[in-house]
Design a protein around this motif. Structure first.
Motif, PDB file in Angstrom:
ATOM      1  N   GLY A 149      23.754 -34.456-112.116  1.00 51.28           N
ATOM      2  CA  GLY A 149      25.018 -34.893-112.705  1.00 51.28           C
ATOM      3  C   GLY A 149      25.358 -36.330-112.349  1.00 51.28           C
ATOM      4  N   ASN A 150      25.210 -36.668-111.086  1.00 49.31           N
ATOM      5  CA  ASN A 150      25.495 -38.016-110.614  1.00 49.31           C
ATOM      6  C   ASN A 150      24.550 -39.019-111.287  1.00 49.31           C
ATOM      7  OD1 ASN A 150      25.548 -40.317-108.551  1.00 49.31           O
ATOM      8  ND2 ASN A 150      27.056 -38.916-107.644  1.00 49.31           N
ATOM      9  N   ASP A 151      23.272 -38.672-111.384  1.00 55.98           N
ATOM     10  CA  ASP A 151      22.288 -39.553-112.035  1.00 55.98           C
ATOM     11  C   ASP A 151      22.607 -39.740-113.523  1.00 55.98           C
ATOM     12  OD1 ASP A 151      20.867 -39.822-109.660  1.00 55.98           O
ATOM     13  OD2 ASP A 151      19.272 -38.422-110.234  1.00 55.98           O
ATOM     14  N   ALA A 152      23.049 -38.673-114.197  1.00 50.93           N
ATOM     15  CA  ALA A 152      23.353 -38.766-115.633  1.00 50.93           C
ATOM     16  C   ALA A 152      24.486 -39.749-115.888  1.00 50.93           C
ATOM     17  CB  ALA A 152      23.713 -37.386-116.192  1.00 50.93           C
ATOM     18  N   VAL A 153      25.498 -39.738-115.024  1.00 52.32           N
ATOM     19  CA  VAL A 153      26.608 -40.685-115.176  1.00 52.32           C
ATOM     20  C   VAL A 153      26.130 -42.106-114.873  1.00 52.32           C
ATOM     21  CG1 VAL A 153      28.873 -41.372-114.317  1.00 52.32           C
ATOM     22  CG2 VAL A 153      28.375 -38.954-114.700  1.00 52.32           C
ATOM     23  N   ALA A 154      25.456 -42.292-113.752  1.00 50.99           N
ATOM     24  CA  ALA A 154      25.001 -43.626-113.352  1.00 50.99           C
ATOM     25  C   ALA A 154      24.060 -44.246-114.386  1.00 50.99           C
ATOM     26  CB  ALA A 154      24.311 -43.565-111.992  1.00 50.99           C
ATOM     27  N   ALA A 155      23.266 -43.426-115.056  1.00 48.42           N
ATOM     28  CA  ALA A 155      22.297 -43.917-116.042  1.00 48.42           C
ATOM     29  C   ALA A 155      22.963 -44.581-117.241  1.00 48.42           C
ATOM     30  CB  ALA A 155      21.401 -42.772-116.513  1.00 48.42           C
ATOM     31  N   MET A 156      24.267 -44.333-117.439  1.00 48.08           N
ATOM     32  CA  MET A 156      24.959 -44.923-118.590  1.00 48.08           C
ATOM     33  C   MET A 156      25.534 -46.309-118.291  1.00 48.08           C
ATOM     34  SD  MET A 156      26.809 -41.619-120.320  1.00 48.08           S
ATOM     35  CE  MET A 156      27.256 -40.718-118.846  1.00 48.08           C
ATOM     36  N   ALA A 157      25.377 -46.802-117.090  1.00 49.95           N
ATOM     37  CA  ALA A 157      25.993 -48.074-116.689  1.00 49.95           C
ATOM     38  C   ALA A 157      25.573 -49.259-117.564  1.00 49.95           C
ATOM     39  CB  ALA A 157      25.685 -48.371-115.230  1.00 49.95           C
ATOM     40  N   LYS A 203      30.733 -40.884-104.800  1.00 50.56           N
ATOM     41  CA  LYS A 203      29.697 -41.595-104.058  1.00 50.56           C
ATOM     42  C   LYS A 203      28.406 -41.464-104.849  1.00 50.56           C
ATOM     43  CE  LYS A 203      32.445 -42.580-100.706  1.00 50.56           C
ATOM     44  NZ  LYS A 203      32.992 -43.926-100.600  1.00 50.56           N
ATOM     45  N   ARG A 204      27.630 -42.525-104.897  1.00 50.48           N
ATOM     46  CA  ARG A 204      26.363 -42.502-105.645  1.00 50.48           C
ATOM     47  C   ARG A 204      25.382 -41.622-104.906  1.00 50.48           C
ATOM     48  NH1 ARG A 204      23.065 -41.445-108.735  1.00 50.48           N
ATOM     49  NH2 ARG A 204      21.574 -42.835-109.725  1.00 50.48           N
ATOM     50  N   ASN A 205      24.938 -40.567-105.556  1.00 51.61           N
ATOM     51  CA  ASN A 205      24.024 -39.593-104.966  1.00 51.61           C
ATOM     52  C   ASN A 205      22.761 -39.555-105.823  1.00 51.61           C
ATOM     53  OD1 ASN A 205      22.662 -37.226-104.208  1.00 51.61           O
ATOM     54  ND2 ASN A 205      24.565 -36.245-103.557  1.00 51.61           N
ATOM     55  N   VAL A 206      21.789 -40.387-105.470  1.00 52.85           N
ATOM     56  CA  VAL A 206      20.537 -40.468-106.216  1.00 52.85           C
ATOM     57  C   VAL A 206      19.777 -39.158-106.058  1.00 52.85           C
ATOM     58  CG1 VAL A 206      18.333 -41.705-106.439  1.00 52.85           C
ATOM     59  CG2 VAL A 206      20.434 -42.972-105.891  1.00 52.85           C
ATOM     60  N   GLY A 253      27.477 -48.954-107.020  1.00 60.81           N
ATOM     61  CA  GLY A 253      26.831 -49.295-105.759  1.00 60.81           C
ATOM     62  C   GLY A 253      27.390 -50.464-104.997  1.00 60.81           C
ATOM     63  N   SER A 254      28.364 -51.171-105.527  1.00 59.78           N
ATOM     64  CA  SER A 254      28.845 -52.349-104.798  1.00 59.78           C
ATOM     65  C   SER A 254      29.894 -51.967-103.772  1.00 59.78           C
ATOM     66  CB  SER A 254      29.436 -53.367-105.781  1.00 59.78           C
ATOM     67  OG  SER A 254      30.587 -52.846-106.395  1.00 59.78           O
ATOM     68  N   GLY A 255      29.981 -52.761-102.704  1.00 58.19           N
ATOM     69  CA  GLY A 255      30.978 -52.512-101.668  1.00 58.19           C
ATOM     70  C   GLY A 255      30.582 -53.151-100.349  1.00 58.19           C
ATOM     71  N   GLU A 256      31.289 -52.772 -99.305  1.00 58.73           N
ATOM     72  CA  GLU A 256      31.005 -53.266 -97.956  1.00 58.73           C
ATOM     73  C   GLU A 256      29.593 -52.870 -97.531  1.00 58.73           C
ATOM     74  OE1 GLU A 256      33.121 -54.976 -95.826  1.00 58.73           O
ATOM     75  OE2 GLU A 256      34.635 -55.098 -97.409  1.00 58.73           O
ATOM     76  N   SER A 257      28.987 -53.672 -96.661  1.00 59.60           N
ATOM     77  CA  SER A 257      27.606 -53.418 -96.253  1.00 59.60           C
ATOM     78  C   SER A 257      27.437 -52.081 -95.538  1.00 59.60           C
ATOM     79  CB  SER A 257      27.105 -54.547 -95.349  1.00 59.60           C
ATOM     80  OG  SER A 257      27.852 -54.593 -94.138  1.00 59.60           O
ATOM     81  N   THR A 258      28.474 -51.600 -94.876  1.00 62.10           N
ATOM     82  CA  THR A 258      28.358 -50.334 -94.148  1.00 62.10           C
ATOM     83  C   THR A 258      29.002 -49.159 -94.881  1.00 62.10           C
ATOM     84  OG1 THR A 258      30.372 -50.843 -92.914  1.00 62.10           O
ATOM     85  CG2 THR A 258      28.266 -51.489 -91.904  1.00 62.10           C
ATOM     86  N   ALA A 259      29.470 -49.397 -96.097  1.00 59.89           N
ATOM     87  CA  ALA A 259      30.101 -48.322 -96.874  1.00 59.89           C
ATOM     88  C   ALA A 259      29.049 -47.514 -97.621  1.00 59.89           C
ATOM     89  CB  ALA A 259      31.092 -48.915 -97.868  1.00 59.89           C
ATOM     90  N   VAL A 260      29.401 -46.286 -97.968  1.00 60.15           N
ATOM     91  CA  VAL A 260      28.537 -45.468 -98.817  1.00 60.15           C
ATOM     92  C   VAL A 260      28.711 -45.965-100.254  1.00 60.15           C
ATOM     93  CG1 VAL A 260      28.092 -43.129 -99.674  1.00 60.15           C
ATOM     94  CG2 VAL A 260      28.734 -43.487 -97.275  1.00 60.15           C
TER      95      VAL A 260
END
Length: 147
Positions: free
Chosen positions: A79-87, A72-75, A121-128
Motif C-alpha cells: 500500500g505504501n509503495d503504491a502511493v509513493a509510486a504516484m509521486a 512514514k515511507r515504508n519501502v 522522503g524529505s526531512g531532518e537527517s535523523t527523522a524517519v
C-alpha cells in the motif's frame, strides 16, 4: 467491528489503496499512517427571493472530499509503495481506488480517487522519511454503513 458505539482512538480508522497493476482490484492497507485530516468542500448556492423579505434561501449543490494523510515511507509495503509510486506521475496515472474504514465498520470507497503525493522522503537527517499525500474524491463516493 460492526455495532461498536462510544468514543474511539483515531488509530482505529484504516486506509486501503488498490495496489493492482493488472486491472483486478487488490485493496491493501497503507502501512505507517500516523495522522490524517478530512475536509469537505461544499458548494452552496444562495438566492434572496422577494417572498422571503430579504432572508436568503440556500441549497447545497456540490461536494468534494479530501483526506490528507501523513505517514512514514515504508519501502516494501504494498500500500505504501503504491502511493509513493504516484509521486512522479500525472493524469490518469494518479487515480486509484481508495477506501476508508471507520471503527464502527462503515466503509467509504472513493473510486478512481486522485492522489496528490506531496512528500516522499524529505526531512531532518535523523527523522524517519515521511510519505505525505492527499486523496481527493473523483465523483461520488460509495458509503457502506456498518450492519
Amino acid at each position: 467491528m460492526a455495532g461498536r458505539t462510544g468514543v474511539y482512538p483515531c488509530y482505529e480508522n484504516q486506509f486501503q489503496v488498490d495496489t493492482s497493476t493488472s486491472g483486478t482490484a487488490s485493496m491493501k492497507d497503507i502501512a505507517d499512517c500516523v495522522s490524517f485530516s478530512v475536509s469537505f468542500d461544499n458548494g452552496v448556492e444562495e438566492w434572496t427571493p422577494f417572498d422571503q423579505e430579504g432572508w436568503a434561501r440556500r441549497l447545497m449543490t456540490a461536494k468534494k472530499l479530501t483526506i490528507s494523510v501523513t505517514a512514514k515511507r515504508n519501502v516494501g509495503d504494498a500500500g505504501n509503495d503504491a502511493v509513493a509510486a504516484m509521486a512522479f506521475k500525472n493524469g490518469r496515472d494518479v487515480e486509484k481506488d481508495f477506501s476508508w474504514t471507520f471503527p464502527d465498520g462503515t466503509v467509504v470507497k472513493l473510486s478512481g480517487a486522485v492522489f496528490n503525493v506531496k512528500n516522499i522522503g524529505s526531512g531532518e537527517s535523523t527523522a524517519v522519511a515521511p510519505l505525505e499525500f492527499d486523496v481527493m474524491s473523483n465523483g461520488k463516493p460509495e458509503v457502506t454503513t456498518a450492519a
